[in-house]
Design a protein around this motif. Structure first.
Motif, PDB file in Angstrom:
ATOM      1  N   GLU A   1       0.828  -1.208   0.000  1.00  0.00           N
ATOM      2  CA  GLU A   1       0.000   0.000   0.000  1.00  0.00           C
ATOM      3  C   GLU A   1       0.864   1.261   0.000  1.00  0.00           C
ATOM      4  O   GLU A   1       0.565   2.234  -0.699  1.00  0.00           O
ATOM      5  CB  GLU A   1      -0.930  -0.005   1.211  1.00  0.00           C
ATOM      6  N   PHE A   2       1.946   1.226   0.767  1.00  0.00           N
ATOM      7  CA  PHE A   2       2.832   2.387   0.802  1.00  0.00           C
ATOM      8  C   PHE A   2       3.532   2.556  -0.535  1.00  0.00           C
ATOM      9  O   PHE A   2       3.696   3.688  -1.031  1.00  0.00           O
ATOM     10  CB  PHE A   2       3.856   2.219   1.920  1.00  0.00           C
ATOM     11  N   LEU A   3       3.920   1.455  -1.131  1.00  0.00           N
ATOM     12  CA  LEU A   3       4.563   1.509  -2.438  1.00  0.00           C
ATOM     13  C   LEU A   3       3.625   2.125  -3.483  1.00  0.00           C
ATOM     14  O   LEU A   3       4.037   2.965  -4.290  1.00  0.00           O
ATOM     15  CB  LEU A   3       4.978   0.104  -2.870  1.00  0.00           C
ATOM     16  N   ALA A   4       2.363   1.715  -3.465  1.00  0.00           N
ATOM     17  CA  ALA A   4       1.389   2.262  -4.412  1.00  0.00           C
ATOM     18  C   ALA A   4       1.246   3.768  -4.232  1.00  0.00           C
ATOM     19  O   ALA A   4       1.156   4.523  -5.215  1.00  0.00           O
ATOM     20  CB  ALA A   4       0.039   1.575  -4.233  1.00  0.00           C
ATOM     21  N   ALA A   5       1.249   4.216  -2.979  1.00  0.00           N
ATOM     22  CA  ALA A   5       1.156   5.656  -2.716  1.00  0.00           C
ATOM     23  C   ALA A   5       2.395   6.389  -3.228  1.00  0.00           C
ATOM     24  O   ALA A   5       2.296   7.492  -3.776  1.00  0.00           O
ATOM     25  CB  ALA A   5       0.964   5.897  -1.222  1.00  0.00           C
ATOM     26  N   CYS A   6       3.564   5.762  -3.064  1.00  0.00           N
ATOM     27  CA  CYS A   6       4.812   6.369  -3.548  1.00  0.00           C
ATOM     28  C   CYS A   6       4.800   6.507  -5.065  1.00  0.00           C
ATOM     29  O   CYS A   6       5.124   7.575  -5.618  1.00  0.00           O
ATOM     30  CB  CYS A   6       6.012   5.543  -3.113  1.00  0.00           C
ATOM     31  N   ILE A   7       4.433   5.418  -5.746  1.00  0.00           N
ATOM     32  CA  ILE A   7       4.422   5.430  -7.212  1.00  0.00           C
ATOM     33  C   ILE A   7       3.394   6.438  -7.728  1.00  0.00           C
ATOM     34  O   ILE A   7       3.619   7.127  -8.731  1.00  0.00           O
ATOM     35  CB  ILE A   7       4.129   4.016  -7.757  1.00  0.00           C
ATOM     36  N   GLY A   8       2.271   6.537  -7.033  1.00  0.00           N
ATOM     37  CA  GLY A   8       1.243   7.487  -7.445  1.00  0.00           C
ATOM     38  C   GLY A   8       1.526   8.919  -7.023  1.00  0.00           C
ATOM     39  O   GLY A   8       0.777   9.832  -7.381  1.00  0.00           O
ATOM     40  N   GLY A   9       2.596   9.125  -6.269  1.00  0.00           N
ATOM     41  CA  GLY A   9       2.941  10.461  -5.825  1.00  0.00           C
ATOM     42  C   GLY A   9       1.953  11.046  -4.835  1.00  0.00           C
ATOM     43  O   GLY A   9       1.852  12.263  -4.684  1.00  0.00           O
TER      44      GLY A   9
ATOM     45  N   ASN B   1      16.043 -10.225   3.519  1.00  0.00           N
ATOM     46  CA  ASN B   1      16.436 -10.906   4.761  1.00  0.00           C
ATOM     47  C   ASN B   1      15.250 -11.610   5.405  1.00  0.00           C
ATOM     48  O   ASN B   1      15.043 -11.564   6.614  1.00  0.00           O
ATOM     49  CB  ASN B   1      17.076  -9.923   5.723  1.00  0.00           C
ATOM     50  N   GLY B   2      14.463 -12.273   4.558  1.00  0.00           N
ATOM     51  CA  GLY B   2      13.347 -13.073   5.042  1.00  0.00           C
ATOM     52  C   GLY B   2      12.081 -12.297   5.322  1.00  0.00           C
ATOM     53  O   GLY B   2      11.084 -12.885   5.744  1.00  0.00           O
ATOM     54  N   ARG B   3      12.090 -10.976   5.107  1.00  0.00           N
ATOM     55  CA  ARG B   3      10.921 -10.145   5.382  1.00  0.00           C
ATOM     56  C   ARG B   3      10.416  -9.510   4.087  1.00  0.00           C
ATOM     57  O   ARG B   3      11.216  -9.194   3.192  1.00  0.00           O
ATOM     58  CB  ARG B   3      11.280  -9.027   6.373  1.00  0.00           C
ATOM     59  N   PRO B   4       9.106  -9.271   3.988  1.00  0.00           N
ATOM     60  CA  PRO B   4       8.590  -8.589   2.799  1.00  0.00           C
ATOM     61  C   PRO B   4       9.260  -7.233   2.601  1.00  0.00           C
ATOM     62  O   PRO B   4       9.326  -6.412   3.523  1.00  0.00           O
ATOM     63  CB  PRO B   4       7.093  -8.440   3.107  1.00  0.00           C
ATOM     64  N   GLY B   5       9.764  -7.013   1.400  1.00  0.00           N
ATOM     65  CA  GLY B   5      10.412  -5.756   1.061  1.00  0.00           C
ATOM     66  C   GLY B   5      10.293  -5.517  -0.420  1.00  0.00           C
ATOM     67  O   GLY B   5       9.391  -6.063  -1.084  1.00  0.00           O
ATOM     68  N   LEU B   6      11.190  -4.734  -0.974  1.00  0.00           N
ATOM     69  CA  LEU B   6      11.095  -4.416  -2.397  1.00  0.00           C
ATOM     70  C   LEU B   6      12.471  -4.148  -2.979  1.00  0.00           C
ATOM     71  O   LEU B   6      13.426  -3.818  -2.272  1.00  0.00           O
ATOM     72  CB  LEU B   6      10.173  -3.211  -2.608  1.00  0.00           C
ATOM     73  N   VAL B   7      12.536  -4.323  -4.298  1.00  0.00           N
ATOM     74  CA  VAL B   7      13.726  -3.981  -5.069  1.00  0.00           C
ATOM     75  C   VAL B   7      13.329  -2.912  -6.071  1.00  0.00           C
ATOM     76  O   VAL B   7      12.359  -3.085  -6.819  1.00  0.00           O
ATOM     77  CB  VAL B   7      14.307  -5.209  -5.805  1.00  0.00           C
ATOM     78  N   VAL B   8      14.041  -1.802  -6.068  1.00  0.00           N
ATOM     79  CA  VAL B   8      13.830  -0.746  -7.049  1.00  0.00           C
ATOM     80  C   VAL B   8      14.900  -0.884  -8.114  1.00  0.00           C
ATOM     81  O   VAL B   8      16.091  -1.003  -7.801  1.00  0.00           O
ATOM     82  CB  VAL B   8      13.907   0.644  -6.393  1.00  0.00           C
ATOM     83  N   THR B   9      14.479  -0.901  -9.374  1.00  0.00           N
ATOM     84  CA  THR B   9      15.416  -1.055 -10.475  1.00  0.00           C
ATOM     85  C   THR B   9      15.531   0.243 -11.264  1.00  0.00           C
ATOM     86  O   THR B   9      14.622   1.076 -11.266  1.00  0.00           O
ATOM     87  CB  THR B   9      14.985  -2.169 -11.429  1.00  0.00           C
ATOM     88  N   SER B  10      16.648   0.411 -11.920  1.00  0.00           N
ATOM     89  CA  SER B  10      16.848   1.484 -12.887  1.00  0.00           C
ATOM     90  C   SER B  10      17.225   0.806 -14.186  1.00  0.00           C
ATOM     91  O   SER B  10      18.313   0.238 -14.315  1.00  0.00           O
ATOM     92  CB  SER B  10      17.954   2.429 -12.432  1.00  0.00           C
ATOM     93  N   GLY B  11      16.297   0.808 -15.151  1.00  0.00           N
ATOM     94  CA  GLY B  11      16.503   0.000 -16.339  1.00  0.00           C
ATOM     95  C   GLY B  11      16.443  -1.463 -15.956  1.00  0.00           C
ATOM     96  O   GLY B  11      15.484  -1.907 -15.332  1.00  0.00           O
ATOM     97  N   ALA B  12      17.492  -2.206 -16.262  1.00  0.00           N
ATOM     98  CA  ALA B  12      17.506  -3.641 -15.956  1.00  0.00           C
ATOM     99  C   ALA B  12      18.373  -3.969 -14.745  1.00  0.00           C
ATOM    100  O   ALA B  12      18.664  -5.138 -14.496  1.00  0.00           O
ATOM    101  CB  ALA B  12      18.007  -4.418 -17.170  1.00  0.00           C
TER     102      ALA B  12
ATOM    103  N   VAL C   1      17.379  -1.438  -2.521  1.00  0.00           N
ATOM    104  CA  VAL C   1      16.630  -2.478  -1.828  1.00  0.00           C
ATOM    105  C   VAL C   1      16.119  -1.869  -0.538  1.00  0.00           C
ATOM    106  O   VAL C   1      16.885  -1.230   0.196  1.00  0.00           O
ATOM    107  CB  VAL C   1      17.510  -3.709  -1.534  1.00  0.00           C
ATOM    108  N   GLY C   2      14.823  -2.048  -0.274  1.00  0.00           N
ATOM    109  CA  GLY C   2      14.253  -1.423   0.904  1.00  0.00           C
ATOM    110  C   GLY C   2      13.344  -2.340   1.696  1.00  0.00           C
ATOM    111  O   GLY C   2      12.836  -3.336   1.170  1.00  0.00           O
ATOM    112  N   CYS C   3      13.154  -2.007   2.954  1.00  0.00           N
ATOM    113  CA  CYS C   3      12.192  -2.715   3.792  1.00  0.00           C
ATOM    114  C   CYS C   3      11.728  -1.783   4.900  1.00  0.00           C
ATOM    115  O   CYS C   3      12.380  -0.771   5.189  1.00  0.00           O
ATOM    116  CB  CYS C   3      12.766  -4.000   4.356  1.00  0.00           C
ATOM    117  N   CYS C   4      10.604  -2.122   5.487  1.00  0.00           N
ATOM    118  CA  CYS C   4       9.979  -1.281   6.509  1.00  0.00           C
ATOM    119  C   CYS C   4       9.786  -2.064   7.805  1.00  0.00           C
ATOM    120  O   CYS C   4       9.602  -3.279   7.782  1.00  0.00           O
ATOM    121  CB  CYS C   4       8.605  -0.793   6.040  1.00  0.00           C
ATOM    122  N   ASP C   5       9.804  -1.347   8.909  1.00  0.00           N
ATOM    123  CA  ASP C   5       9.349  -1.889  10.190  1.00  0.00           C
ATOM    124  C   ASP C   5       7.932  -1.385  10.415  1.00  0.00           C
ATOM    125  O   ASP C   5       7.633  -0.203  10.163  1.00  0.00           O
ATOM    126  CB  ASP C   5      10.242  -1.426  11.338  1.00  0.00           C
TER     127      ASP C   5
END
Length: 288
Positions: A175-183, A242-253, A258-262
């Motif tokens: 949900e936070f990612l969607a808000a970030c992408i949508g600005g 590290n075993g927790r839900p997170g995300l990878v942000v890419t630039s091109g390929a 790499v990020g994660c939240c508490d």
């Protein structure tokens, strides 16, 4: 069993010790190579407890490496974060001992001295007794007990108070990612705890905040600024960090961050950690 078979049998555990000690999978792999070179010269039939013997080798090699790492960290540009272990969301089995290897936990371990870290990891994570640890480190059992007690108290005082279930982490992260992408800065701020803190590790090589960022508005604006000005042609993918839900942000390929939240008990985000130093992302492999 042969020397190689014994080494491979215990390799995941050996990697776990080295990685927790050093916060770097690259350094951990180097330690394991050195450990194998030493182990391969040993008469394994004369070793009564191969696991303990191998763990002793890896722990002492890691201690030596950690002492020099302390010096390097003093000149590190900006906040230091561990090198992440990234797997796909559907990876079977996850990462063993995920809580003890989370980025948040690794950051806490980094505040211990190398000796405290070694004793804590061997005792609390891998279940060795103080007498065994004393033998590994060539110290008295009494001194090791004292170090272990001090390390345990330190960790308990600094570790996250709440451990959100994986499904909650994934939901909030998405949900936070969607808000970030949508600005949508208002939605982003609503999802951030009042005392939220964000750390970004660029190592002086890419754009990153040189100090922690505090508060919902500052954190939200900083994230939007990074996405809009620092990462061309960016994409975002779910991952286990590290075993927790997170995300990878890419630039091109290529992996850029790499990020994660508490997650706090009320479902807001209490901390964000973003690793951007390219040297720490060389092991990240993108799905497909």
């Amino acid at each position: 069993m042969t020397a190689l078979e014994l080494y491979e049998r215990h390799r995941p555990e050996l990697f776990g010790i080295a990685y927790r000690m050093l916060g770097s999978s690259a350094d951990a792999e180097d330690i394991l190579q050195d450990a194998w070179l030493r182990w391969s010269t040993v008469d394994v039939e004369a070793i009564t407890h191969p696991r303990a013997f191998l763990c002793r080798i890896v722990t002492n090699l890691s201690l030596n490496r950690a002492q020099s790492a302390v010096v390097r960290r003093e000149s590190y540009v900006g906040p230091w974060l561990p090198e992440p272990l990234v797997t796909t969301p559907d990876a079977s089995g996850g990462i063993e001992q995920a809580e003890a290897i989370s980025l948040a936990m690794l950051v806490v371990l980094e505040t211990l001295s190398p000796l405290e870290r070694a004793v804590f990891i061997l005792k609390e994570v891998f279940g060795f007794g103080y007498a065994e640890i004393a033998g590994m480190l060539e110290r008295t059992e009494a001194s090791v007990r004292q170090v272990g007690s001090r390390a345990r108290s330190h960790v308990q005082a600094r570790r996250p108070r709440y451990d959100a279930p994986a499904e909650v982490r994934r939901k909030v992260t998405d949900e936070f990612l969607a808000a970030c992408i949508g600005g949508d800065i208002n939605r982003m701020m609503a999802m951030l705890a009042p005392d939220v803190t964000a750390w970004s590790d660029g190592g002086g090589k890419v754009r990153a905040a040189l100090r922690p960022i505090f508060g919902p508005e500052k954190v939200a604006r900083w994230i939007l600024g990074v996405l809009s000005t620092s990462i061309p042609d960016y994409g975002v993918y779910e991952a286990l960090v590290n075993g927790r839900p997170g995300l990878v942000v890419t630039s091109g390929a290529h992996p850029d961050s790499v990020g994660c939240c508490d997650i706090a008990e009320d479902g807001t985000i209490s901390a964000i950690r973003l690793i951007r130093n390219p040297d720490k992302l060389t092991h990240v492999r993108l799905a497909g």
